[in-house]
Design a protein around this motif. Sequence first.
Motif, PDB file in Angstrom:
ATOM      1  N   LEU A  63     -27.382  56.906  19.125  1.00 36.44           N
ATOM      2  CA  LEU A  63     -27.746  57.113  20.522  1.00 36.44           C
ATOM      3  C   LEU A  63     -29.239  57.427  20.626  1.00 36.44           C
ATOM      4  N   ILE A  64     -29.715  58.304  19.786  1.00 35.79           N
ATOM      5  CA  ILE A  64     -31.158  58.508  19.639  1.00 35.79           C
ATOM      6  C   ILE A  64     -31.530  57.743  18.372  1.00 35.79           C
ATOM      7  N   GLU A  65     -32.284  56.667  18.532  1.00 38.35           N
ATOM      8  CA  GLU A  65     -32.493  55.765  17.398  1.00 38.35           C
ATOM      9  C   GLU A  65     -33.303  56.346  16.271  1.00 38.35           C
ATOM     10  N   ARG A  66     -34.191  57.264  16.642  1.00 41.32           N
ATOM     11  CA  ARG A  66     -35.078  57.780  15.627  1.00 41.32           C
ATOM     12  C   ARG A  66     -35.237  59.285  15.860  1.00 41.32           C
ATOM     13  N   ALA A 108     -37.101  58.946  19.062  1.00 36.84           N
ATOM     14  CA  ALA A 108     -37.034  58.016  20.174  1.00 36.84           C
ATOM     15  C   ALA A 108     -36.504  58.702  21.427  1.00 36.84           C
ATOM     16  N   VAL A 109     -37.171  59.750  21.862  1.00 38.00           N
ATOM     17  CA  VAL A 109     -36.771  60.430  23.095  1.00 38.00           C
ATOM     18  C   VAL A 109     -38.024  60.853  23.853  1.00 38.00           C
ATOM     19  N   PHE A 159     -28.645  54.994  11.835  1.00 45.36           N
ATOM     20  CA  PHE A 159     -27.573  54.052  12.125  1.00 45.36           C
ATOM     21  C   PHE A 159     -26.234  54.740  11.896  1.00 45.36           C
ATOM     22  N   ASP A 160     -25.308  54.447  12.796  1.00 41.97           N
ATOM     23  CA  ASP A 160     -24.002  55.111  12.727  1.00 41.97           C
ATOM     24  C   ASP A 160     -22.891  54.142  12.361  1.00 41.97           C
ATOM     25  N   ILE A 161     -21.991  54.628  11.535  1.00 37.01           N
ATOM     26  CA  ILE A 161     -20.722  53.927  11.316  1.00 37.01           C
ATOM     27  C   ILE A 161     -19.640  54.937  11.690  1.00 37.01           C
TER      28      ILE A 161
END
Length: 830
Positions: free
Chosen positions: A775-778, A548-549, A785-787
């Motif tokens: 921050l970059i979804e893909r 996703a960039v 996904f971040d925790i």
Amino acid sequence: MTEDTFSTETTYFADVILPVPIPRMFTYRVPRHFAADIKIGARVIVQFGRNRVVTALVGKIHTKPPEKYQAKYILELLDIDPLVTPSQLWLFEWIAEYYMCCIGEVMNVAVPSGLKVSSQSRMQLNPDFDHPELLEEKEIEFLEILKTHTSLTYDDAIKFVGATNINPMIKSLIGKHAIIMYEEVKEKYKPKIAKKLRLKRVYEGSEEVFNLIDSLTKSPKQQTIIMEYLKNIPVNELRERNNLGVDKSIFTQGETSDSALSTLIDKGILEQFEVIVSRFGDEVPEEPLKITLTDAQQAASDEIMQNFSERDIVLLHGITGSGKTEIYIDLIQKVLDGGSQVLYLLPEIALTTQIVVRLKRVFGDKMGVYHSKFSDNERVEVWRGIVEGRYQFVVGVRSAIFLPMDNLGLVIIDEEHETSYKQFDPAPRYHARDVGIMLGLKQGAKILLGSATPSIESYYQAQTGKYGLVTINKRYGEAQLPDITLVDLKAERKAKTMKNDFSSVLYNQIQQNLANKEQTIIFQNRRGYSPYLNCQECNWVSECQQCAVSLTYHMHSTELRCHYCGHKEEIPKACPVCGSGKLRTIGFGTEKLEEDLKAMFDTARVTRMDLDTTRTKNAYQNIISEFEQGGTDILVGTQMISKGLDFDQVSLVGIFDADRMIHFPDFRAAERAFQMLTQVSGRAGRRAKKGLVLIQTNDTQQALLQKVVVNDYIGYYTHEISERESYFYPPFTRVISITLKHEEQEKAEKAAHWLAEKLLEKLGKARVLGPEKSLIERIRNKFLFDIMIKLEKDKLNIKAAKVFLREMIDALHQTKEHKEVDVVVDVDAV
Ligand code: ADP
Ligand code: ZN
Ligand code: ZN
């Protein structure tokens, strides 16, 4: 094993570290014939899985057979003297536990692959095969080929049958018992061999030599060769030198005739021999450098020593150009004189160049250099050099912490704030500064951290008295810190005085600098030509299919490139959506600045230094030496140019895009921006003339920029530390970042929620953030996904929390629904 405990009656087992990501060591049985010789830290070869043969390290030796599986025999013992010291093994275990990874992953980065043996699958005919009627036409043909070659590797076989056919055919032939696969094991390290020549023994001595020359009067070419040899090695006077011989290459290049040389060898006048030589050459350093510390430096050095008498760790906060290296040199000398070893860590780029040359002149060949651009063979030589005691002092990049030094007296971590000390991918995601500290403490060494812009973490430790703090606020010699000025881009845009992306202020200064024959550095922390290609008609933007960039426009290589997955594609001639030819670039990277500079100042010599221009082994060095020697007027670069480089003639630094750095959505953005801006500025005015730094910004009032301008580290620190305290960020907490990845967004998201909930239950809301889209979804077709978990240092048993986290991740992977989701854990993420 030690002799007093060893018994020939007993069956021994060894727990070995396998170079694969599995959590535990594996137990193998020790064959009787080398049971007496096997020791902890030695390399062994074992079979792992069905057909893999791997190099493993012995971690433990005992007599207890494993309960759950039948132990296989160790196939081969590679070292009588262990390769890895007990202190290294301890460190591997510490890293695996602290950074929550597998010890095999640590071993994989720690041991240079030149010290691992490689195994390669080979195939050969099965001599007992007697059912040719089972074979197909193609298979018969292939077996004919195999017959003439005795054995083939997969790659060889592909040449004969093609890559697509190979696997089914091999499978079928194995199934029919027509061929046998086996593993061939070989050492990867190859010593470097030099071919040499010397006079045969019988000619040693002056009379013999004169007679020989006489006898060759009729063969002038041969005579010339002998004369040349004598010039290098005057056998008539220094008979014993003949033994050393000369490199054969001095005769095989240039004018000497090859046939004359062969004749001399055939006639038994010269003899050939081979020796193993060092890959680092035997070049004698220029005359040794004697360094005299300035008063300020001497005071700092004394103060460091004094601190060391009470504390193990000292932070040296010295402004850019204060001569921290010289202080290190002074301390290194003291420690080496005392008989201990020294490890000096530097970020990658600083190391390729100037500092090494300077250190070599002081320490000569006592010093080993360990660089990530080294070949495997070179790494092995440094490793061996330490074990054999040739290198008491090593200067190296982050992976140098894995070298087998076990008598450290001093560990220096220069530019300790540098994020490149953190390994991001793959695991172990270790921080070489923090590991360096552990390593030093374990060996009773003193640890010196140095920086002009210390990390918030380290400065806090110094403020609270855990580390000693020594400060130098003066540049070496006449040099002063540069003047830093903010340039108001808004005002310039309004007044229409911008030239491309250059403010008129910067433009004029560059022009003046060129006229004065002084050098300029232009900093833009973004490579490529521009980060977007955009259609003016329909607003289409070039994007990566897998991430996703946006795709970055690279003009030199005429392609669009993804900086996350490396995907490349041709630049479209027309918009792929609406077909319009009106494509334009938006934003700018180093390539565009380079192009603009060349166009605006057509006589200026402009060079670019970024990842794209420095991929080859000597590229950094070439660009830097060219600049040092004045062959370049303007150097355009990314953060690479900020790292510890020391140039004489730079009087102007122009900084682009400071705003983007400051507003990056990360709790460390302010810290990074302050460090980067101060470090880049620090490249200016390192000699007598005061330098100028121009920072282009849309908001000249930003507090952080104001602090950069007046070089107010303490002011910036005071503000930053209170932010960190209010929001529970390091150094008040430890941050562990957890990323979950899957091709399907929903799966990644669900797994992230599942895990976050489990963590929440026990750790509570304040400690668990997320999950959130990264921050970059893909990236590479996986959704991320971040925790983030934040663990207070004082209130919590962090070790136990990590064990809990590991259990929860294992539990996640045990559920049917989430088992395919990748989980990446990054302890102390930066
Ligand atoms: P820092 O790492 O603190 O930015 P350096 O160690 O690179 O600074 O020193 C800056 C410059 O000053 C270097 O070119 C260095 O050779 C020179 N220098 C510093 N101290 C001395 C000294 N005592 N004698 C000679 N040159 C020095
Ligand atoms: Zn379009
Ligand atoms: Zn991509």
